[in-house]
Design a protein around this motif. Structure first.
Motif, PDB file in Angstrom:
ATOM      1  N   UNK A  26      45.815  36.393  40.611  1.00 52.12           N
ATOM      2  CA  UNK A  26      44.558  36.845  41.195  1.00 52.12           C
ATOM      3  C   UNK A  26      43.427  35.862  40.897  1.00 52.12           C
ATOM      4  N   UNK A  27      43.437  35.285  39.711  1.00 50.89           N
ATOM      5  CA  UNK A  27      42.417  34.296  39.374  1.00 50.89           C
ATOM      6  C   UNK A  27      42.501  33.091  40.312  1.00 50.89           C
ATOM      7  N   UNK A  28      43.738  32.668  40.601  1.00 46.96           N
ATOM      8  CA  UNK A  28      43.889  31.519  41.497  1.00 46.96           C
ATOM      9  C   UNK A  28      43.490  31.885  42.920  1.00 46.96           C
ATOM     10  N   UNK A  29      43.787  33.120  43.323  1.00 46.00           N
ATOM     11  CA  UNK A  29      43.349  33.574  44.652  1.00 46.00           C
ATOM     12  C   UNK A  29      41.832  33.617  44.709  1.00 46.00           C
ATOM     13  N   UNK A  30      41.246  34.116  43.649  1.00 42.16           N
ATOM     14  CA  UNK A  30      39.782  34.209  43.564  1.00 42.16           C
ATOM     15  C   UNK A  30      39.139  32.842  43.697  1.00 42.16           C
ATOM     16  N   UNK A  31      39.756  31.822  43.111  1.00 45.52           N
ATOM     17  CA  UNK A  31      39.185  30.481  43.154  1.00 45.52           C
ATOM     18  C   UNK A  31      39.167  29.892  44.558  1.00 45.52           C
ATOM     19  N   UNK A  32      39.965  30.490  45.457  1.00 46.44           N
ATOM     20  CA  UNK A  32      39.996  30.005  46.835  1.00 46.44           C
ATOM     21  C   UNK A  32      38.967  30.708  47.719  1.00 46.44           C
ATOM     22  N   UNK A  33      38.276  31.699  47.148  1.00 44.73           N
ATOM     23  CA  UNK A  33      37.296  32.474  47.902  1.00 44.73           C
ATOM     24  C   UNK A  33      35.898  32.236  47.346  1.00 44.73           C
ATOM     25  N   UNK A  34      34.927  32.401  48.195  1.00 48.72           N
ATOM     26  CA  UNK A  34      33.538  32.263  47.742  1.00 48.72           C
ATOM     27  C   UNK A  34      33.056  33.579  47.140  1.00 48.72           C
ATOM     28  N   UNK A  35      32.019  33.487  46.339  1.00 54.50           N
ATOM     29  CA  UNK A  35      31.437  34.702  45.755  1.00 54.50           C
ATOM     30  C   UNK A  35      30.941  35.635  46.843  1.00 54.50           C
ATOM     31  N   UNK A  36      30.441  35.081  47.928  1.00 53.02           N
ATOM     32  CA  UNK A  36      29.936  35.893  49.029  1.00 53.02           C
ATOM     33  C   UNK A  36      31.073  36.699  49.676  1.00 53.02           C
ATOM     34  N   UNK A  37      32.226  36.063  49.843  1.00 59.62           N
ATOM     35  CA  UNK A  37      33.370  36.763  50.426  1.00 59.62           C
ATOM     36  C   UNK A  37      33.806  37.920  49.542  1.00 59.62           C
ATOM     37  N   UNK A  38      33.886  37.677  48.232  1.00 65.12           N
ATOM     38  CA  UNK A  38      34.267  38.729  47.299  1.00 65.12           C
ATOM     39  C   UNK A  38      33.277  39.882  47.359  1.00 65.12           C
ATOM     40  N   UNK A  39      31.984  39.540  47.365  1.00 60.84           N
ATOM     41  CA  UNK A  39      30.944  40.562  47.400  1.00 60.84           C
ATOM     42  C   UNK A  39      31.044  41.414  48.660  1.00 60.84           C
ATOM     43  N   UNK A  40      31.275  40.770  49.792  1.00 60.33           N
ATOM     44  CA  UNK A  40      31.337  41.506  51.059  1.00 60.33           C
ATOM     45  C   UNK A  40      32.589  42.370  51.146  1.00 60.33           C
ATOM     46  N   UNK A  41      33.683  41.910  50.557  1.00 63.11           N
ATOM     47  CA  UNK A  41      34.889  42.737  50.526  1.00 63.11           C
ATOM     48  C   UNK A  41      34.657  44.003  49.701  1.00 63.11           C
ATOM     49  N   UNK A  42      33.971  43.840  48.575  1.00 70.23           N
ATOM     50  CA  UNK A  42      33.669  45.000  47.738  1.00 70.23           C
ATOM     51  C   UNK A  42      32.719  45.955  48.469  1.00 70.23           C
ATOM     52  N   UNK A  43      31.749  45.413  49.176  1.00 67.94           N
ATOM     53  CA  UNK A  43      30.829  46.250  49.947  1.00 67.94           C
ATOM     54  C   UNK A  43      31.579  47.019  51.030  1.00 67.94           C
ATOM     55  N   UNK A  44      32.529  46.335  51.678  1.00 75.66           N
ATOM     56  CA  UNK A  44      33.336  46.980  52.713  1.00 75.66           C
ATOM     57  C   UNK A  44      34.105  48.161  52.130  1.00 75.66           C
ATOM     58  N   UNK A  45      34.729  47.946  50.976  1.00 78.31           N
ATOM     59  CA  UNK A  45      35.484  49.011  50.316  1.00 78.31           C
ATOM     60  C   UNK A  45      34.567  50.181  49.955  1.00 78.31           C
TER      61      UNK A  45
END
Length: 293
Positions: A26-45
């Motif tokens: 998951x850490x390696x997957x996270x490194x391939x994504x931007x903070x904005x993408x992570x934030x928006x996915x959490x907002x979507x959920x």
């Protein structure tokens, strides 16, 4: 990335819990994504959860309507030409959860809504109860549906005003309190008659009756034999020898009513796939008999 993100994005184990063995991945997957993408996915959920919670009453109302329609078909149109064997009501009940999922509810929430609707429509409720149900949230009703009749009576006593019966009015009760009562008085789960696949044609009905007969024959035969030892698991195979495995196989084979399975298609497929092994067993048996003579 906080713990909430981990629980949302990790794979789950067989129990449906986050599988933390994948933390490194998951850490390696996270490194391939931007903070904005992570934030928006959490907002979507978060938005999805809020929407489902906000519209759970509507989802429950729909599920109740589906089960009432199924009951109506059973009572009034069971023998219609286009409803042979009452398949329409069975399909409505069986696919109720799938339908609610297509409307946008999660699998878990859809299951809760359908379970609650089944309980509400399969019991007789008096006028006082119906008025009380109207004041309760779907979460309240779900907890009520999961407790025994004794637990339900405990709830009725608890919400009744002092020195008054339940019918005189009800006090409020929290979902958490209902959870506590439900844990003390859980319902004994019984398999639903609509959970199985129902025959829709005479041919399917005949096959089902044949299978029932075979199962009954197997049960009768197994009761006449000593209970066989459990088959070895993959981890046990390396710890037992051939003689022990043959002994287990012999006891298991002797407990089967082979005559009852003579016409079983599954057995014929097994014989075809295992013909070489079965022939080898026959030759060994014959050879052993010759040696004993």
């Amino acid at each position: 990335m906080n713990q909430l993100n981990y629980t949302l994005m990790l794979p789950v184990d067989k129990a449906g819990e986050p599988d933390h063995r994948f933390n490194d991945s998951l850490e390696r997957i996270r490194n391939q994504l931007t903070d904005q993408t992570i934030k928006e996915l959490i907002e979507f959920h978060t938005h999805i959860k809020q929407l489902q919670k906000g519209y759970s009453k509507q989802g429950l109302d729909f599920a109740v309507a589906v089960f009432k329609e199924a009951a109506y078909l059973d009572n009034n149109h069971r023998f219609n030409e286009d409803n042979r064997y009452g398949y329409k009501s069975k399909v409505l009940r069986k696919q109720a959860q799938q339908t609610i999922e297509r409307l946008g509810f999660s699998k878990n929430n859809s299951h809760k809504l359908v379970s609650t609707a089944d309980w509400l429509t399969s019991r007789f409720s008096g006028k006082d109860e119906l008025q009380w149900f109207e004041k309760l949230s779907p979460s309240h009703k779900y907890e009520l549906s999961r407790m025994s009749s004794q637990g339900y009576r405990v709830v009725q006593e608890e919400v009744s005003y002092p020195d008054f019966d339940f019918s005189a009015g009800q006090q409020s009760i929290s979902v958490r309190r209902l959870e506590q009562i439900r844990r003390s008085y859980p319902k004994q789960e019984m398999p639903s008659s609509d959970a199985a696949t129902f025959p829709e044609t005479p041919q399917e009905q005949s096959k089902e009756l044949q299978q029932i007969h075979q199962n009954q024959s197997l049960k009768t035969c197994s009761e006449q034999h000593t209970e066989p030892s459990p088959l070895p698991t993959d981890g046990e195979l390396d710890q037992i020898n051939n003689a022990e495995m043959v002994e287990r196989f012999t006891v298991l084979a002797q407990s089967v009513d082979w005559a009852a399975l003579g016409e079983c298609a599954a057995i014929r497929r097994f014989q075809a796939s295992m013909s070489e092994t079965l022939n080898c067993m026959t030759e060994l048996t014959s050879h052993s008999s010759d040696l004993q003579k």
